[in-house]
Structures are given as C-alpha cells and as structure tokens.
Design an enzyme around this catalytic site. Structure first.
Site, PDB file in Angstrom:
ATOM      1  CG  HIS A 199      -1.695  -1.207   0.746  1.00  0.00           C
ATOM      2  ND1 HIS A 199      -2.669  -1.239   0.727  1.00  0.00           N
ATOM      3  CD2 HIS A 199      -1.962  -2.342   1.851  1.00  0.00           C
ATOM      4  CE1 HIS A 199      -3.500  -1.959   1.213  1.00  0.00           C
ATOM      5  NE2 HIS A 199      -2.716  -3.084   1.530  1.00  0.00           N
ATOM      6  CB  ALA A 213      13.814 -19.155  10.986  1.00  0.00           C
TER       7      ALA A 213
END
Length: 213
Positions: free
Chosen positions: A130, A175
């Site tokens: 956005h 991770a």
C-alpha cells in the site's frame, strides 16, 4: 439509442475499463478496491475453507480441492492445513512442493513456485503493498507485483516475502526474514531486511550428516 444498443455499449465500456485496470495492475501502479471489484469471481474462499476442514485421512479429497482452489498444482504436493489465500487462482505450485501450516498467499497477482520448494510454518508471500501516504490508501488503494520462487528453494519459519521479489534456485531464506529484494541463486540469506550472508558450496554437502562416509 435503443435499450439493447445502450446495454451493448455499457458492456463494451465495462470491458474497456477492466482492461485499463488490469494494465494498471500489471505496471505496478496504485489501484483501488472498487476498480478491482470485477476480479471477485476469481476468489476461491469456499474451496480454501473446505480444504482446511478436510480430515487428514482423505488425501484424495484434499488433492481434488487443492487443484480446484489454486491456479495450478504439480505432482506429489504437500500443503498442510490451514493455509490462506486472497484469491487462490493466482497461485501456481510445481512438483514435490512441501508447505507447512499457516502459509499465507496474498495473491492479487501471480505467485509462481518452482519444483522441490520447501516452506516452513507461518510464512507469508504477499504480492500486494500500500502507498505510504494515507490519502492514497483511500478505497484500499494498493499496488501488486508478482512473486517468483525458483526450484529447490527452502524458506524458514515466519518469513515474509514482499511484492515483486524473485528468490533464485536453491537458496535458503533464514527464519524471521523480510525479503524485500531479489535473492540470487545458491545463497543463504537472512535478516530484516533480508541480505545474502554467504554462498552455498560443496562444503555444505557434509554438514548435518548422521555419520561420516
């Protein structure tokens, strides 16, 4: 103008508007929820819901639902429920794929995953972002760019892959990483933002083995 002719003109205009919006999306420009509303029929939430609630002793039914929910699915694919998808129809998965629980596809445009890819729990692949300025987020203003994950990639737990990213062949994403730029083939990359820390070499063939040859 007759009613029939007027309806024909309206349908033609709608088609032209759709093409214009699709062109805007393909170019990575900002578009709104209203502009993209014609894409709603491509969403497959009922199929995703059904897959996530199908018992594990019904693998054939799961396979049937997965093939129906996604854009394309290769052979010997494992995707542990639950998974989540904005559309489903824009996700394309190759052969020998393993996806662990809570994999999220924000697939307003294509997500293409190659063969032999492994994805750990709670990974998000999002093709959509956005604008920073709040006035440009009116009507859920957004932009979308496709994601490509090449063959043999391994993505660790809680990774987020952002719009427009390509992850190269054989690479490992550590991770917790946030992948905001392309990752080249055969490297280990980790961090926020994700950066390459080293190459994958033949020395890695001897690590984590059960016994010496």
């Amino acid at each position: 103008m007759s009613r029939t002719h007027q309806e024909h003109e309206e349908h033609r205009d709608l088609g032209d508007r759709e093409k214009a919006v699709l062109d805007k999306i393909r170019r990575g420009l900002v578009y709104t929820e209203t502009e993209a509303s014609f894409q709603a029929p491509q969403r497959r939430p009922d199929l995703v819901f059904a897959y996530n609630h199908t018992p594990p002793d019904q693998p054939e039914r799961r396979r049937e639902l997965l093939v129906a929910a996604l854009g394309s699915v290769g052979e010997r694919t494992v995707l542990l429920p639950p998974f989540h998808a904005g559309f489903g129809s824009n996700v394309h998965i190759g052969d020998d794929f393993f996806g662990n629980v809570n994999l999220t596809f924000v697939d307003d445009v294509d997500i293409r995953i190659g063969d032999g890819v492994m994805i750990a729990p709670s990974v998000t692949l999002t093709t959509t972002g956005h604008p920073v300025h709040p006035s440009r987020r009116a009507d859920f203003g957004r932009f979308s760019e496709p994601i490509v994950i090449e063959d043999k990639v391994w993505i660790g737990s809680n990774v987020v892959v952002l719009p427009g990213v390509r992850i190269g062949y054989g690479s490992v994403i550590g991770a917790g990483s946030v992948v905001s730029r392309d990752i080249p083939p055969m490297v280990v990359a980790v961090g926020v933002p994700c950066r390459v820390v080293r190459a994958i070499t033949d020395e890695d063939l001897t690590t984590r083995t059960a016994a010496e040859d």
